[in-house]
Write a protein that holds these residues in place. Structure first.
Motif, PDB file in Angstrom:
ATOM      1  N   LYS A  47       0.823  -1.205   0.000  1.00 41.99           N
ATOM      2  CA  LYS A  47       0.000   0.000   0.000  1.00 41.99           C
ATOM      3  C   LYS A  47       0.857   1.256   0.000  1.00 41.99           C
ATOM      4  O   LYS A  47       0.570   2.234  -0.702  1.00 41.99           O
ATOM      5  N   GLN A  48       1.961   1.223   0.764  1.00 42.81           N
ATOM      6  CA  GLN A  48       2.827   2.390   0.837  1.00 42.81           C
ATOM      7  C   GLN A  48       3.508   2.666  -0.497  1.00 42.81           C
ATOM      8  O   GLN A  48       3.514   3.804  -0.984  1.00 42.81           O
ATOM      9  N   PHE A  49       4.072   1.647  -1.131  1.00 41.67           N
ATOM     10  CA  PHE A  49       4.775   1.860  -2.388  1.00 41.67           C
ATOM     11  C   PHE A  49       3.815   2.115  -3.541  1.00 41.67           C
ATOM     12  O   PHE A  49       4.201   2.724  -4.542  1.00 41.67           O
ATOM     13  N   GLU A  50       2.601   1.682  -3.422  1.00 41.96           N
ATOM     14  CA  GLU A  50       1.607   2.037  -4.423  1.00 41.96           C
ATOM     15  C   GLU A  50       1.317   3.538  -4.377  1.00 41.96           C
ATOM     16  O   GLU A  50       1.189   4.198  -5.413  1.00 41.96           O
ATOM     17  N   SER A  51       1.253   4.081  -3.152  1.00 38.44           N
ATOM     18  CA  SER A  51       1.058   5.533  -3.031  1.00 38.44           C
ATOM     19  C   SER A  51       2.270   6.292  -3.541  1.00 38.44           C
ATOM     20  O   SER A  51       2.143   7.350  -4.164  1.00 38.44           O
ATOM     21  N   PHE A  52       3.478   5.743  -3.310  1.00 40.10           N
ATOM     22  CA  PHE A  52       4.680   6.370  -3.851  1.00 40.10           C
ATOM     23  C   PHE A  52       4.644   6.388  -5.376  1.00 40.10           C
ATOM     24  O   PHE A  52       5.037   7.376  -6.004  1.00 40.10           O
ATOM     25  N   ARG A  53       4.209   5.315  -5.964  1.00 38.19           N
ATOM     26  CA  ARG A  53       4.148   5.236  -7.421  1.00 38.19           C
ATOM     27  C   ARG A  53       3.206   6.301  -7.986  1.00 38.19           C
ATOM     28  O   ARG A  53       3.520   6.985  -8.968  1.00 38.19           O
TER      29      ARG A  53
END
Length: 305
Positions: free
Chosen positions: A83-89
């Protein structure tokens, strides 16, 4: 007697074993069997029982699924990382798209600045200055339009001004340099910060002209003055070195009021000192040759190294 006994014994052994084996062969039979014997195998029913029999629920050992199995449940931490890296993307993609829009406008600003600079270079060829300035002013309205478009793009991401400021910093410094040089050719004075903002249609409360960009642009403008002085003297304008020297002397003294660190602005300010020295040398050459008309002598200038 003995032959009769052997015949009887042979007959008895044949009755017991119809296929007798020589005693010599029986002697080597165990060795041959041990060499060619294959490893023992589990019977098929036994293997099937071992492979298909599940662990008993009453067993003390828990059932551990194999890695990569269908029944493997990921830990909660993996969901948080995903979820965190999806938001970063998403953030990086939005930032890249915004930078592309900014870069498109900055390229327009750079193109208009080059046209202004090309027009102002004609002053070194003894062309009529009012005509050159009038032609260069035609691009100021275009610059004002481009900066308004840039402000509209940044309104969609409030609070991110300084994050993207570096994308148009050098172009803005070049714009200030050309505007200041144009203003000096018209009035003989310095273009102040508020006037530069007004020419570009900038608002200091929302999208303004940074102080460092303004000061760096003024330093860039001073680099054009020594060449201008030499060309004007060649054209017969012997009073130009005195005017430029007085202007640069006041400007250099004003810059010395600032506590500049060892950064890019400080390096450009140091270059202004050498610009002033070159203009002083031209003025000195004109002075000792008696080419300057009467008037008050200029103040004694001492540049600090």
């Amino acid at each position: 007697m003995n032959s009769a006994y052997r015949s009887l014994n042979l007959t008895a052994s044949r009755l017991i074993n119809p296929n007798p084996i020589s005693s010599s062969l029986l002697h080597f039979l165990p060795l041959y069997s041990s060499i060619n014997a294959s490893p023992p195998r589990l019977s098929t029913p036994l293997r099937r029982r071992i492979s298909l029999t599940p662990f008993s629920s009453s067993s003390s050992s828990p059932y551990i699924p194999m890695a990569g199995g269908d029944d493997q449940v990921p830990p909660p931490e993996s969901h948080l990382l995903e979820k965190q890296f999806e938001s970063f993307r998403v953030q990086l993609e939005e930032s890249a798209a915004l930078r592309e829009k900014i870069r498109a406008v900055v390229m327009e600003i750079e193109s208009a600045t080059r046209l202004i600079q090309a027009n102002l270079l004609l002053v070194h060829q003894s062309r009529p200055i009012p005509e050159i300035i009038e032609k260069a002013k035609e691009k100021i309205d275009d610059l004002k339009k481009y900066y308004c478009r840039l402000a509209e793009i940044l309104q969609k991401c409030p609070g991110q001004y300084y994050r993207y400021h570096g994308d148009w910093r050098s172009e803005t410094q070049a714009v200030v340099s050309q505007l200041a040089f144009m203003h000096w050719l018209e009035t003989g004075s310095l273009l102040v910060h508020t006037e530069a903002e007004a020419k570009l249609g900038l608002n200091s409360m929302e999208f303004g002209l940074e102080t460092e960009d303004y000061l760096t642009g003024i330093c860039f403008m001073s680099n054009d003055l020594p060449r201008y002085v030499v060309n004007r003297v060649t054209a017969g304008d012997y009073d130009c070195p005195r005017k430029v020297m007085n202007f640069l002397t006041d400007l250099h003294a004003a810059f010395r009021m600032l506590n500049l660190r060892n950064d890019f602005l400080r390096k450009k300010f140091d270059s202004m000192k050498y610009d002033l020295r070159r203009v002083e040398e031209v003025y000195y050459d004109v002075k000792i040759r008696g080419l300057i008309s009467g008037g008050d002598p200029p103040p004694n200038v001492q540049t600090q190294s």
